[in-house]
Design a protein around this motif. Structure first.
Motif, mmCIF file in Angstrom:
data_model
loop_
_atom_site.group_PDB
_atom_site.id
_atom_site.type_symbol
_atom_site.label_atom_id
_atom_site.label_comp_id
_atom_site.label_asym_id
_atom_site.label_seq_id
_atom_site.Cartn_x
_atom_site.Cartn_y
_atom_site.Cartn_z
ATOM 1 N N ASP A 16 -27.417 -10.570 -68.704
ATOM 2 C CA ASP A 16 -26.674 -9.414 -69.205
ATOM 3 C C ASP A 16 -26.169 -9.713 -70.615
ATOM 4 O O ASP A 16 -25.616 -10.779 -70.868
ATOM 5 C CB ASP A 16 -25.499 -9.128 -68.268
ATOM 6 N N LEU A 17 -26.383 -8.780 -71.547
ATOM 7 C CA LEU A 17 -25.949 -8.982 -72.939
ATOM 8 C C LEU A 17 -24.457 -8.703 -73.062
ATOM 9 O O LEU A 17 -24.023 -7.748 -73.692
ATOM 10 C CB LEU A 17 -26.752 -8.088 -73.885
ATOM 11 N N ASN A 18 -23.676 -9.563 -72.451
ATOM 12 C CA ASN A 18 -22.234 -9.434 -72.410
ATOM 13 C C ASN A 18 -21.654 -10.815 -72.724
ATOM 14 O O ASN A 18 -21.710 -11.718 -71.889
ATOM 15 C CB ASN A 18 -21.808 -8.948 -71.019
ATOM 16 N N ALA A 19 -21.104 -10.968 -73.929
ATOM 17 C CA ALA A 19 -20.629 -12.274 -74.391
ATOM 18 C C ALA A 19 -19.518 -12.824 -73.500
ATOM 19 O O ALA A 19 -19.499 -14.020 -73.192
ATOM 20 C CB ALA A 19 -20.145 -12.168 -75.833
ATOM 21 N N TYR A 90 -26.559 -13.556 -76.457
ATOM 22 C CA TYR A 90 -25.352 -12.993 -77.058
ATOM 23 C C TYR A 90 -25.732 -11.685 -77.761
ATOM 24 O O TYR A 90 -26.752 -11.636 -78.452
ATOM 25 C CB TYR A 90 -24.760 -13.944 -78.086
ATOM 26 N N PRO A 91 -24.920 -10.665 -77.619
ATOM 27 C CA PRO A 91 -25.172 -9.441 -78.394
ATOM 28 C C PRO A 91 -25.105 -9.767 -79.889
ATOM 29 O O PRO A 91 -24.250 -10.515 -80.329
ATOM 30 C CB PRO A 91 -24.020 -8.512 -77.988
ATOM 31 N N LEU A 92 -26.032 -9.204 -80.657
ATOM 32 C CA LEU A 92 -26.082 -9.502 -82.093
ATOM 33 C C LEU A 92 -24.773 -9.183 -82.791
ATOM 34 O O LEU A 92 -24.338 -9.920 -83.670
ATOM 35 C CB LEU A 92 -27.222 -8.733 -82.753
ATOM 36 N N ALA A 93 -24.136 -8.110 -82.421
ATOM 37 C CA ALA A 93 -22.881 -7.721 -83.050
ATOM 38 C C ALA A 93 -21.760 -8.699 -82.763
ATOM 39 O O ALA A 93 -20.791 -8.796 -83.510
ATOM 40 C CB ALA A 93 -22.469 -6.320 -82.584
ATOM 41 N N TYR A 94 -21.895 -9.482 -81.685
ATOM 42 C CA TYR A 94 -20.848 -10.430 -81.291
ATOM 43 C C TYR A 94 -20.966 -11.762 -82.011
ATOM 44 O O TYR A 94 -19.998 -12.477 -82.154
ATOM 45 C CB TYR A 94 -20.903 -10.654 -79.773
ATOM 46 N N MET A 95 -22.169 -12.085 -82.472
ATOM 47 C CA MET A 95 -22.387 -13.371 -83.154
ATOM 48 C C MET A 95 -21.651 -13.358 -84.484
ATOM 49 O O MET A 95 -21.597 -12.362 -85.166
ATOM 50 C CB MET A 95 -23.886 -13.605 -83.410
#
Length: 96
Positions: A16-19, A90-95
């Motif tokens: 799941d793409l949930n950091a 990791y979601p790209l926006a979270y990196m």
């Protein structure tokens, strides 16, 4: 030495793409290993790989096969495993 006589199931990380979900999963693996005195990185990675499911398991299997073909070995250092799975999920926006 602490011996736990309770049944404890480590969660499965399914890709799941949930950091936050991933960070919590990594922390739980770390804590479990610390409590159970699992010190070897290879053992931690093996345990973590047993707690992968869905997309993350498919990714890990593909990655280990590709690494064996290219380098003759797979990831065997815990921080490298954590880096690789975060890089993948990791979601790209979270990196940062």
């Amino acid at each position: 030495m602490i011996k736990l006589d309770v049944k404890f199931d480590l969660p499965i990380y399914d890709g799941d793409l949930n950091a936050e979900k991933m960070d919590n999963w990594i922390r739980q693996i770390d804590v479990y290993c610390r409590v159970q005195s699992i010190d070897l990185d290879k053992s931690k990675i093996q345990l973590a790989s047993l707690r992968l499911g869905g997309t993350s398991l498919v990714w890990w299997e593909d990655k280990t096969q590709a690494d064996m073909k290219r380098h003759g070995k797979t990831i065997f250092v815990w921080c490298e495993f954590v880096y690789a799975i975060k890089k993948q999920f990791y979601p790209l926006a979270y990196m940062e």
